[in-house]
Motif scaffolding. Structure first.
Motif, PDB file in Angstrom:
ATOM      1  N   THR A  33       0.850  -1.211   0.000  1.00 32.49           N
ATOM      2  CA  THR A  33       0.000   0.000   0.000  1.00 32.49           C
ATOM      3  C   THR A  33       0.880   1.253   0.000  1.00 32.49           C
ATOM      4  O   THR A  33       2.069   1.190   0.299  1.00 32.49           O
ATOM      5  CB  THR A  33      -0.880   0.038   1.257  1.00 32.49           C
ATOM      6  OG1 THR A  33      -0.020   0.138   2.419  1.00 32.49           O
ATOM      7  CG2 THR A  33      -1.728  -1.220   1.379  1.00 32.49           C
ATOM      8  N   GLU A  34       0.252   2.382  -0.295  1.00 33.33           N
ATOM      9  CA  GLU A  34       0.961   3.678  -0.267  1.00 33.33           C
ATOM     10  C   GLU A  34       1.525   3.937   1.132  1.00 33.33           C
ATOM     11  O   GLU A  34       2.628   4.450   1.283  1.00 33.33           O
ATOM     12  CB  GLU A  34       0.001   4.815  -0.653  1.00 33.33           C
ATOM     13  CG  GLU A  34      -0.345   4.870  -2.126  1.00 33.33           C
ATOM     14  CD  GLU A  34       0.738   5.533  -2.973  1.00 33.33           C
ATOM     15  OE1 GLU A  34       1.754   5.999  -2.406  1.00 33.33           O
ATOM     16  OE2 GLU A  34       0.575   5.562  -4.205  1.00 33.33           O
ATOM     17  N   ASP A  35       0.735   3.595   2.176  1.00 36.20           N
ATOM     18  CA  ASP A  35       1.185   3.834   3.559  1.00 36.20           C
ATOM     19  C   ASP A  35       2.430   3.014   3.890  1.00 36.20           C
ATOM     20  O   ASP A  35       3.363   3.504   4.525  1.00 36.20           O
ATOM     21  CB  ASP A  35       0.071   3.477   4.566  1.00 36.20           C
ATOM     22  CG  ASP A  35      -1.056   4.500   4.539  1.00 36.20           C
ATOM     23  OD1 ASP A  35      -0.856   5.568   3.917  1.00 36.20           O
ATOM     24  OD2 ASP A  35      -2.128   4.226   5.128  1.00 36.20           O
ATOM     25  N   GLU A  36       2.409   1.730   3.466  1.00 36.08           N
ATOM     26  CA  GLU A  36       3.573   0.871   3.729  1.00 36.08           C
ATOM     27  C   GLU A  36       4.801   1.396   2.980  1.00 36.08           C
ATOM     28  O   GLU A  36       5.917   1.418   3.515  1.00 36.08           O
ATOM     29  CB  GLU A  36       3.278  -0.576   3.302  1.00 36.08           C
ATOM     30  CG  GLU A  36       2.305  -1.282   4.233  1.00 36.08           C
ATOM     31  CD  GLU A  36       1.666  -2.528   3.627  1.00 36.08           C
ATOM     32  OE1 GLU A  36       1.105  -3.326   4.393  1.00 36.08           O
ATOM     33  OE2 GLU A  36       1.727  -2.707   2.387  1.00 36.08           O
ATOM     34  N   TRP A  37       4.589   1.840   1.739  1.00 33.66           N
ATOM     35  CA  TRP A  37       5.679   2.396   0.935  1.00 33.66           C
ATOM     36  C   TRP A  37       6.270   3.629   1.624  1.00 33.66           C
ATOM     37  O   TRP A  37       7.490   3.773   1.730  1.00 33.66           O
ATOM     38  CB  TRP A  37       5.140   2.737  -0.459  1.00 33.66           C
ATOM     39  CG  TRP A  37       6.105   3.401  -1.393  1.00 33.66           C
ATOM     40  CD1 TRP A  37       6.000   4.651  -1.923  1.00 33.66           C
ATOM     41  CD2 TRP A  37       7.309   2.853  -1.948  1.00 33.66           C
ATOM     42  NE1 TRP A  37       7.050   4.924  -2.761  1.00 33.66           N
ATOM     43  CE2 TRP A  37       7.872   3.830  -2.795  1.00 33.66           C
ATOM     44  CE3 TRP A  37       7.967   1.637  -1.804  1.00 33.66           C
ATOM     45  CZ2 TRP A  37       9.061   3.638  -3.496  1.00 33.66           C
ATOM     46  CZ3 TRP A  37       9.155   1.434  -2.497  1.00 33.66           C
ATOM     47  CH2 TRP A  37       9.694   2.418  -3.333  1.00 33.66           C
ATOM     48  N   GLN A  38       5.388   4.489   2.126  1.00 29.72           N
ATOM     49  CA  GLN A  38       5.841   5.700   2.816  1.00 29.72           C
ATOM     50  C   GLN A  38       6.633   5.350   4.075  1.00 29.72           C
ATOM     51  O   GLN A  38       7.662   5.951   4.385  1.00 29.72           O
ATOM     52  CB  GLN A  38       4.625   6.579   3.181  1.00 29.72           C
ATOM     53  CG  GLN A  38       4.918   8.065   3.283  1.00 29.72           C
ATOM     54  CD  GLN A  38       5.723   8.611   2.100  1.00 29.72           C
ATOM     55  OE1 GLN A  38       5.316   8.484   0.952  1.00 29.72           O
ATOM     56  NE2 GLN A  38       6.888   9.185   2.378  1.00 29.72           N
ATOM     57  N   TRP A  39       6.167   4.308   4.782  1.00 34.23           N
ATOM     58  CA  TRP A  39       6.859   3.870   6.011  1.00 34.23           C
ATOM     59  C   TRP A  39       8.286   3.411   5.656  1.00 34.23           C
ATOM     60  O   TRP A  39       9.249   3.751   6.342  1.00 34.23           O
ATOM     61  CB  TRP A  39       6.088   2.714   6.665  1.00 34.23           C
ATOM     62  CG  TRP A  39       6.652   2.323   8.009  1.00 34.23           C
ATOM     63  CD1 TRP A  39       6.256   2.780   9.224  1.00 34.23           C
ATOM     64  CD2 TRP A  39       7.735   1.403   8.253  1.00 34.23           C
ATOM     65  NE1 TRP A  39       7.036   2.213  10.226  1.00 34.23           N
ATOM     66  CE2 TRP A  39       7.949   1.369   9.657  1.00 34.23           C
ATOM     67  CE3 TRP A  39       8.554   0.621   7.445  1.00 34.23           C
ATOM     68  CZ2 TRP A  39       8.933   0.576  10.255  1.00 34.23           C
ATOM     69  CZ3 TRP A  39       9.544  -0.167   8.031  1.00 34.23           C
ATOM     70  CH2 TRP A  39       9.728  -0.191   9.424  1.00 34.23           C
ATOM     71  N   LEU A  40       8.409   2.636   4.563  1.00 36.72           N
ATOM     72  CA  LEU A  40       9.721   2.126   4.149  1.00 36.72           C
ATOM     73  C   LEU A  40      10.664   3.264   3.755  1.00 36.72           C
ATOM     74  O   LEU A  40      11.850   3.249   4.092  1.00 36.72           O
ATOM     75  CB  LEU A  40       9.570   1.146   2.973  1.00 36.72           C
ATOM     76  CG  LEU A  40       8.830  -0.156   3.289  1.00 36.72           C
ATOM     77  CD1 LEU A  40       8.458  -0.890   2.008  1.00 36.72           C
ATOM     78  CD2 LEU A  40       9.662  -1.072   4.174  1.00 36.72           C
ATOM     79  N   LEU A  41      10.132   4.275   3.052  1.00 41.15           N
ATOM     80  CA  LEU A  41      10.970   5.422   2.663  1.00 41.15           C
ATOM     81  C   LEU A  41      11.436   6.180   3.908  1.00 41.15           C
ATOM     82  O   LEU A  41      12.606   6.573   4.004  1.00 41.15           O
ATOM     83  CB  LEU A  41      10.189   6.355   1.728  1.00 41.15           C
ATOM     84  CG  LEU A  41       9.806   5.785   0.349  1.00 41.15           C
ATOM     85  CD1 LEU A  41       8.946   6.776  -0.424  1.00 41.15           C
ATOM     86  CD2 LEU A  41      11.049   5.425  -0.468  1.00 41.15           C
ATOM     87  N   ASN A  42      10.510   6.373   4.871  1.00 37.97           N
ATOM     88  CA  ASN A  42      10.888   7.043   6.125  1.00 37.97           C
ATOM     89  C   ASN A  42      11.960   6.246   6.849  1.00 37.97           C
ATOM     90  O   ASN A  42      12.895   6.803   7.426  1.00 37.97           O
ATOM     91  CB  ASN A  42       9.669   7.204   7.054  1.00 37.97           C
ATOM     92  CG  ASN A  42       8.700   8.242   6.521  1.00 37.97           C
ATOM     93  OD1 ASN A  42       9.075   9.062   5.676  1.00 37.97           O
ATOM     94  ND2 ASN A  42       7.466   8.222   6.992  1.00 37.97           N
ATOM     95  N   PHE A  43      11.809   4.913   6.820  1.00 35.14           N
ATOM     96  CA  PHE A  43      12.769   4.040   7.506  1.00 35.14           C
ATOM     97  C   PHE A  43      14.173   4.217   6.912  1.00 35.14           C
ATOM     98  O   PHE A  43      15.173   4.250   7.632  1.00 35.14           O
ATOM     99  CB  PHE A  43      12.322   2.580   7.382  1.00 35.14           C
ATOM    100  CG  PHE A  43      13.235   1.600   8.062  1.00 35.14           C
ATOM    101  CD1 PHE A  43      13.090   1.311   9.406  1.00 35.14           C
ATOM    102  CD2 PHE A  43      14.267   0.994   7.358  1.00 35.14           C
ATOM    103  CE1 PHE A  43      13.955   0.420  10.046  1.00 35.14           C
ATOM    104  CE2 PHE A  43      15.138   0.101   7.983  1.00 35.14           C
ATOM    105  CZ  PHE A  43      14.973  -0.181   9.331  1.00 35.14           C
ATOM    106  N   LEU A  44      14.253   4.327   5.570  1.00 38.09           N
ATOM    107  CA  LEU A  44      15.551   4.489   4.912  1.00 38.09           C
ATOM    108  C   LEU A  44      16.230   5.795   5.336  1.00 38.09           C
ATOM    109  O   LEU A  44      17.443   5.852   5.514  1.00 38.09           O
ATOM    110  CB  LEU A  44      15.376   4.513   3.388  1.00 38.09           C
ATOM    111  CG  LEU A  44      15.039   3.190   2.694  1.00 38.09           C
ATOM    112  CD1 LEU A  44      14.698   3.436   1.237  1.00 38.09           C
ATOM    113  CD2 LEU A  44      16.207   2.216   2.783  1.00 38.09           C
ATOM    114  N   VAL A  45      15.420   6.824   5.515  1.00 38.13           N
ATOM    115  CA  VAL A  45      15.985   8.153   5.784  1.00 38.13           C
ATOM    116  C   VAL A  45      16.242   8.367   7.278  1.00 38.13           C
ATOM    117  O   VAL A  45      17.277   8.902   7.674  1.00 38.13           O
ATOM    118  CB  VAL A  45      15.037   9.250   5.232  1.00 38.13           C
ATOM    119  CG1 VAL A  45      15.564  10.643   5.552  1.00 38.13           C
ATOM    120  CG2 VAL A  45      14.880   9.078   3.733  1.00 38.13           C
TER     121      VAL A  45
END
Length: 819
Positions: free
Chosen positions: A437-449
């Motif tokens: 989902t978009e939310d999971e994708w956003q969580w993963l991007l935040n995790f990387l940063v």
């Protein structure tokens, strides 16, 4: 050149070798030259390699008619192999075609074994045809300007796709393909698979379920019935053949005539320790095999493995004792016979091993099944049926493995950086992440940063920076270097290399085995008796010893469980023993055991589920027989013991194997209450399972792997690896932080999902409980242990007793039972 002219080139080449192309090879050539993608399904040793090297080469000739005067260097095709050992073989096939057709193409290998000099050369210019592994492909994607290197690549072939499917290495391939589809101008994707049940799904996972590649793809099946002859080694005196507790060594003398009759024989064992023991014992009893016999497993050093493989090819070895390290693809024409020692736990594995012999089109594969104990003959009988019906397991793909996705996104950030808007649609097209989902994708991007919410104040978890134009990029050279060292999804226990004190590398063993050794202890490894001296900088120092020893390294891979297919076949064979007059010779040989089983209990029919209870000096035994495989029994025994504890407080110790599970308690269980309370129900199964098993503890262990793959925990630089206990403590600390402060962390949740779905096989457990619900439950109160219970009781005793004491105890128990 038109297609007919191109085919003429291939046909002429085949004629020169005195071969004739198979129909499936021609079908593959046609589909490839039409620009189609696909999956080729063909048995081992039928010419799969030429089915795909040829169209790659013909396509090059078609697109470059003046190739003799104008050859443009650069990558044209990539061949992925899951095993480094296969790369030389594949290279030889490609070079044979290129040389015979006088093409100016170069062929190269890029794996963990490639020298630094060769890597440096490849950094400047990749070969035309590159053979590599999933991990090395990811490393190429982590290099600057990978887009230019790959843009003219016209084909990628994934060999042995059935071995990658249903693993995290398979997900690595899905992600790499999702990127290469965009980067390459005109890419054809092909998979090669031998033994697999769910072929259509395998193609979907390879190409992406909703992709244009899937729409423009074919499934090519080789209509070649590989002849396989299965022959069980049945003991001459079945009455004295052990019921449990041995490695099959009772039949060692029956194996020698088979070896002597064949040019070359491969003896497959399920574990590396069993491989070491068999090698030692054959040489002890038949010293004349010295120099004509070798050993091959994943922990033996690379030079020795390559020497063994070459010695098999040039027929200088009579026998090789090996593990799954020789399961795949290497072409050993001289191998006439295969011996499988003990149940292989799966049909596909058995067929794969059988295919090592007679590894040429039209030749019959010969495999002998050697039971390590009497009840294993039921497995032999089941495998005979599987071979006749070609009943092969499905490989079930993973979904939503966030750890692999984080590693992959970091790889892209290390190379050229990436824009999330470009990459997200590519990832959504893969099978593994189709539901992200978009939310999971956003969580993963935040995790990387930032690292996760609970770690954002720690700089070490901030790996990726977001540049002004929105590009995600790793700019820190130290972070980039550490990431490259850790690319991969295979996380085992830490391996330590074994060296002689004066130098000389022997192989590698797992840290947990070495941690139990004291200086002066002698153990058997790589066919030698070695004395342990010390560990220094991740190296185990040893010297040769003349002392005899029973210590053999144990590897964690030794806990294989039955596949669903194997379990079903085994149950059907067992039911034949209870219901049918016409029986296989294996079942007939077991008649005296079935007779003894009936005297004490019963041999269950298809509509019966057996429970046995009896008392020994160890306590009260309660034994259940679902015949569903070790993994399912581990979960079912925990589930049942938890539900029983809600009825009455009782302490049980649990034991399980592939046939059933045992609850041992100091007082009798009220089995009638178990039956009256419908404890086999699937209702509330998931929540009961999580309460019953220390699912926290199992998930904690699973989380260690997830933490390593996602890069939260660094495993160390080469030669300076981090000790496994340090990895464990680092990942445990993270696990506890997420449990207490961030339970919605996707990686934390993934640990529980993987434990339930993959380790405990929740889907199979549910089906097993549903099946039991339709059967009549038969409870037998026995006076003595029964033949069926024997393997379980002795497995539990093995944990407590030395080998000698265990053998004596088993003899005494057998004597009582056979009175």
């Amino acid at each position: 050149m038109n297609r007919q002219q191109l085919f003429e080139i291939a046909n002429n080449w085949f004629q020169q070798q005195s071969w004739k192309p198979h129909t499936f090879q021609k079908e593959t050539w046609t589909a490839f030259l039409q620009g189609k993608h696909g999956l080729l399904n063909a048995p081992t040793g039928s010419g799969k390699t030429y089915a795909l090297w040829f169209p790659i080469v013909l396509n090059y000739i078609k697109n470059n008619p003046d190739y003799k005067s104008k050859h443009k260097k650069g990558l044209k095709a990539v061949w992925i192999t899951p095993l480094r050992a296969l790369s030389q073989e594949i290279k030889q096939s490609a070079e044979r075609i290129v040389t015979d057709l006088e093409l100016p193409m170069t062929v190269g290998i890029r794996t963990g074994d490639t020298s630094n000099k060769e890597r440096a050369r490849q950094r400047n210019s990749l070969p035309d045809l590159l053979i590599t592994t999933p991990e090395s492909l990811q490393l190429l994607l982590a290099s600057k300007d990978y887009g230019n290197k790959f843009k003219n690549c016209s084909a990628i072939v994934i060999d042995e796709w059935h071995e990658l499917l249903g693993t995290k290495r398979g997900i690595q391939m899905e992600l790499a393909l999702s990127r290469l589809k965009t980067v390459c101008n005109e890419l054809r994707i092909w998979g090669i698979s031998a033994t697999i049940g769910n072929l259509e799904q395998a193609r979907e996972v390879l190409l992406g379920p909703t992709s244009s590649e899937m729409e423009n793809s074919v499934l090519v099946k080789a209509n070649i019935k590989k002849k396989i002859r299965v022959s069980s080694i049945i003991p001459k005196q079945m009455e004295t053949f052990p019921w449990r507790g041995h490695l099959g060594l009772h039949l060692l003398d029956d194996v020698i005539p088979i070896i002597k009759k064949s040019k070359t024989t491969l003896l497959f064992t399920n574990t590396r320790s069993q491989c070491e023991i068999w090698f030692q014992k054959i040489l002890e009893r038949y010293p004349e095999f010295a120099g004509e016999m070798a050993m091959h497993h994943g922990s033996v050093n690379k030079e020795t493995r390559i020497w063994v493989e070459n010695a098999i090819r040039n027929e200088s070895l009579k026998a090789v004792v090996c593990t799954s390290s020789l399961d795949l693809g290497v072409d050993f024409a001289p191998v006439e016979t295969v011996i499988q020692i003990g149940g292989p736990k799966g049909v596909a594995r058995f067929l794969q091993r059988a295919g090592r012999s007679g590894h040429q089109p039209g030749k019959t594969s010969v495999i002998h099944f050697l039971p390590t104990h009497a009840i294993e003959l039921i497995e032999a009988s089941a495998l005979q049926v599987a071979v006749k019906e070609n009943a092969v397991e499905d490989r079930l793909p993973f979904l939503n493995s966030y750890d692999v996705l984080i590693q992959y996104l970091t790889t892209l950030a290390v190379s050229n950086g990436f824009y999330p808007k470009e990459i997200f649609p590519e990832i959504k097209q893969t099978f593994c992440y189709q539901g992200i989902t978009e939310d999971e994708w956003q969580w993963l991007l935040n995790f990387l940063v930032m690292g996760s919410q609970s770690l954002k104040s720690y700089d070490e978890y901030k790996k990726v920076e977001v540049e002004a134009d929105g590009k995600f990029k790793v700019n820190n050279k130290g972070i980039a270097m550490r990431h490259r060292f850790q690319i991969g999804t295979i996380v085992g226990d830490a391996n330590l290399s074994v060296h002689y004190q004066k130098g000389g590398y022997i192989g590698s063993i797992e840290e947990y085995f070495v941690s139990k050794l004291n200086p002066g202890d002698v153990f058997v490894f790589a066919g030698r008796n070695l004395e342990f001296i010390r560990i220094r900088s991740m190296k185990v120092q040893v010297r040769n010893s003349t002392k005899r020893t029973n210590k053999v390294p144990a590897w964690m891979g030794g806990r294989l469980s039955f596949s669903a297919q194997m379990s079903e076949l085994l149950r059907l064979e067992l039911y034949k023993a209870a219901t049918e007059k016409e029986q296989s010779k294996e079942l007939v040989a077991l008649n005296h055991i079935f007779q003894k089983q009936r005297e004490e209990s019963l041999v269950p029919k298809p509509d019966e589920f057996l429970i046995e209870t009896f008392k020994t000096r160890d306590g009260y035994h309660h034994i259940f027989y679902p015949f569903e495989g070790r993994a399912v029994h581990e979960a079912m025994s925990s589930l049942l013991s938890y539900r029983i504890s809600l009825l009455s407080p009782i302490t049980c110790s649990l034991a399980f194997n592939d046939y059933g599970f045992e609850m041992l308690s100091d007082k009798p269980l009220d089995i009638q209450a178990v039956l009256d309370n419908n404890l086999f129900t699937t209702e509330y199964m998931l929540s009961d399972l999580q309460k019953s098993l220390n699912s926290n503890e199992m998930s904690r262990r699973k989380f260690r792997d997830i933490a390593v793959i996602s890069g939260m925990v660094f495993t160390g630089y080469p030669e300076k690896g981090v000790k496994m206990k340090h990895l464990q403590s680092s990942s445990q600390l993270l696990f506890d932080v997420f449990r207490d402060y961030e339970p919605d962390n996707l990686l934390f949740q993934q640990a529980f999902t993987e434990t339930i779905e993959h380790q405990l096989e929740e889907g199979r457990l549910r089906l097993a409980l549903e099946r039991i619900a339709t059967q009549e439950i038969v409870w037998k109160q026995c006076q003595n242990p029964t033949p069926f219970s024997f393997p379980l009781i002795t497995d539990r005793l093995r944990e407590k007793l030395s080998n000698e004491k265990l053998a004596d105890r088993i003899k005494r128990m057998t004597k009582i039972l056979m009175k």
